[in-house]
Scaffold this active site. Structure first.
Site, mmCIF file in Angstrom:
data_model
loop_
_atom_site.group_PDB
_atom_site.id
_atom_site.type_symbol
_atom_site.label_atom_id
_atom_site.label_comp_id
_atom_site.label_asym_id
_atom_site.label_seq_id
_atom_site.Cartn_x
_atom_site.Cartn_y
_atom_site.Cartn_z
ATOM 1 N N ARG A 50 -39.762 42.243 24.126
ATOM 2 C CA ARG A 50 -39.135 41.420 23.072
ATOM 3 C C ARG A 50 -37.703 41.913 22.806
ATOM 4 O O ARG A 50 -36.799 41.105 22.572
ATOM 5 C CB ARG A 50 -39.992 41.472 21.800
ATOM 6 C CG ARG A 50 -39.602 40.448 20.760
ATOM 7 C CD ARG A 50 -40.619 40.321 19.644
ATOM 8 N NE ARG A 50 -40.676 41.512 18.816
ATOM 9 C CZ ARG A 50 -41.462 41.648 17.749
ATOM 10 N NH1 ARG A 50 -42.272 40.651 17.393
ATOM 11 N NH2 ARG A 50 -41.466 42.743 17.046
ATOM 12 N N ARG A 98 -11.994 44.702 14.587
ATOM 13 C CA ARG A 98 -12.669 43.455 14.244
ATOM 14 C C ARG A 98 -12.052 42.263 14.977
ATOM 15 O O ARG A 98 -10.885 41.929 14.787
ATOM 16 C CB ARG A 98 -12.611 43.215 12.733
ATOM 17 C CG ARG A 98 -13.445 42.011 12.306
ATOM 18 C CD ARG A 98 -13.415 41.803 10.796
ATOM 19 N NE ARG A 98 -14.282 40.687 10.434
ATOM 20 C CZ ARG A 98 -13.934 39.405 10.525
ATOM 21 N NH1 ARG A 98 -12.742 39.089 10.964
ATOM 22 N NH2 ARG A 98 -14.788 38.449 10.194
ATOM 23 N N LYS A 145 -34.616 38.683 17.551
ATOM 24 C CA LYS A 145 -34.837 39.608 16.432
ATOM 25 C C LYS A 145 -33.491 40.232 16.070
ATOM 26 O O LYS A 145 -33.185 41.375 16.423
ATOM 27 C CB LYS A 145 -35.892 40.660 16.813
ATOM 28 C CG LYS A 145 -36.683 41.193 15.625
ATOM 29 C CD LYS A 145 -37.976 41.846 16.034
ATOM 30 C CE LYS A 145 -38.608 42.682 14.939
ATOM 31 N NZ LYS A 145 -39.025 42.005 13.720
ATOM 32 N N GLU A 177 -42.509 30.075 9.820
ATOM 33 C CA GLU A 177 -43.063 31.427 9.664
ATOM 34 C C GLU A 177 -42.745 31.933 8.271
ATOM 35 O O GLU A 177 -42.244 31.193 7.436
ATOM 36 C CB GLU A 177 -42.492 32.361 10.736
ATOM 37 C CG GLU A 177 -40.982 32.494 10.677
ATOM 38 C CD GLU A 177 -40.414 33.446 11.735
ATOM 39 O OE1 GLU A 177 -41.146 34.341 12.204
ATOM 40 O OE2 GLU A 177 -39.229 33.293 12.076
HETATM 41 N N1 PDD Z 1 -40.696 41.817 10.739
HETATM 42 N N2 PDD Z 1 -41.338 36.911 11.870
HETATM 43 C C1 PDD Z 1 -40.329 37.569 11.253
HETATM 44 C C2 PDD Z 1 -39.149 36.790 10.767
HETATM 45 C C3 PDD Z 1 -40.409 38.967 11.063
HETATM 46 O O1 PDD Z 1 -39.401 39.613 10.469
HETATM 47 C C4 PDD Z 1 -41.563 39.666 11.502
HETATM 48 C C5 PDD Z 1 -41.737 41.133 11.349
HETATM 49 C C6 PDD Z 1 -42.589 38.936 12.136
HETATM 50 C C7 PDD Z 1 -43.850 39.607 12.650
HETATM 51 O O2 PDD Z 1 -43.623 40.402 13.770
HETATM 52 P P1 PDD Z 1 -44.582 41.618 14.145
HETATM 53 O O3 PDD Z 1 -45.972 41.128 14.086
HETATM 54 O O4 PDD Z 1 -44.161 42.011 15.529
HETATM 55 O O5 PDD Z 1 -44.331 42.707 13.134
HETATM 56 C C8 PDD Z 1 -42.433 37.562 12.310
HETATM 57 C C9 PDD Z 1 -40.692 43.260 10.631
HETATM 58 C C10 PDD Z 1 -41.964 43.854 10.159
HETATM 59 C C11 PDD Z 1 -39.475 43.667 9.836
HETATM 60 O O6 PDD Z 1 -38.451 43.024 10.005
HETATM 61 O O7 PDD Z 1 -39.535 44.636 9.075
#
Ligand code: PDD
Length: 282
Positions: A50, A98, A145, A177
């Site tokens: 990921r 920047r 992410k 989500e």
């Molecule tokens: N976040 N969707 C979003 C927007 C998230 O930020 C997260 C997790 C998940 C779930 O992902 P996973 O099951 O791999 O933890 C879905 C983490 C916990 C964070 O940003 O702290």
């Protein structure tokens, strides 16, 4: 030594980056959060895949190969007191004056730190949590992410302001989500999950839940979930590495189902805890 920065293991307080780091100036970077159980990083390969997908998404060359990442992460875990951690990894496009354009020849900033893994207390699991809904007004690349989480933060704060645990997001009438979690819905004994797309981050926990459902013959469907289905659900859950499987028992002030964690949430949490004990810690 609970931090790592650009090749060095060091105490977190000593880890310093330039104010011109593009992570600081632009939020130009990506991250991962890996739960560590009994000193074992959970689904490390999935997390590294990921991370690679996120880096590809922002056109940043991965500074480390899989074997190097594995080595760094295991060394990081080795240096921690205690057995369970949440390991945060961040890679940014490095330090440069920047300018929106990508800098040339600048090494990325690689930062990791570990903190004790705090999962929900059994009493909270048993009680469930409340959530609010909001229009998902994030960009269209939510599968990355990205560290630039301003939209998620503002959305999540709506839940905090309502003294709730999470904001459930809806885009164009469909469930996407949570602000920091994935959302599942149960209707008539069938577990429903929104399909992975650029509109959500597919959680590692999300994958585990669907694998457990398949392995234990729990009827489940991965398909778009309309807002009306969320509002008339028998159960709604949030899932993440830190929240695990948490029942949402009230949505926008309205009880979900019976207003207590439903039978499938309790069953799935049991399966997840067994999985954690027998597979993740083994
Ligand atoms: N976040 N969707 C979003 C927007 C998230 O930020 C997260 C997790 C998940 C779930 O992902 P996973 O099951 O791999 O933890 C879905 C983490 C916990 C964070 O940003 O702290």
């Amino acid at each position: 030594m609970n931090a790592y920065l650009n090749g060095q293991f060091l105490p977190l307080a000593d880890a310093k980056v330039s104010v011109l780091d593009r992570g600081f100036v632009f939020g130009d970077g990506v991250y991962e959060l890996i739960p560590v159980y009994s000193k074992k990083p959970f689904r490390l390969d999935d997390h590294l895949r990921r991370l690679q997908a996120s880096l590809d998404g922002i056109r940043l060359v991965n500074p480390h190969g899989t074997a190097e990442w594995r080595d760094l992460i295991l060394r990081m875990i080795d240096q921690q007191d205690g057995d369970d951690h949440s390991l945060y990894i961040q890679v940014t496009r490095g330090v440069a004056p920047r300018d929106h354009a990508f800098p040339q020849g600048v090494p990325p900033t690689v930062f990791m730190y570990a903190q004790p893994l705090v999962t929900a207390a059994p009493a909270q699991k048993a009680a469930g949590v409340c959530a609010v809904t909001a229009v998902d007004n994030r960009w269209l690349r939510c599968n990355i992410k990205a560290i630039s989480l301003l939209a998620n933060i503002l959305l999540r704060q709506q839940a905090v302001d309502a003294e709730c645990a999470e904001t459930v997001m809806l885009r164009d009438g469909f469930l996407t989500e949570g602000a920091a979690s994935n959302i599942f819905v149960v209707k008539n004994g069938v577990l429903l999950a929104p399909p992975p797309s650029h509109l959500m981050l597919t959680g590692i926990t999300y994958d585990v839940v669907l694998e457990l459902a398949a392995a234990h013959d729990i009827p489940h469907e991965v398909r778009p979930i309309a807002e009306a289905e969320v509002r008339s659900a028998d159960e709604v859950w949030m899932t993440s590495s830190t929240k695990e499987i948490m029942a949402i028992v009230e949505l926008d002030g309205v009880p979900v189902g019976a207003g207590v964690p439903g039978p499938l949430a309790r069953r799935m949490d049991g399966l997840y805890q067994t999985f954690k004990r027998e597979v993740m810690r083994a």
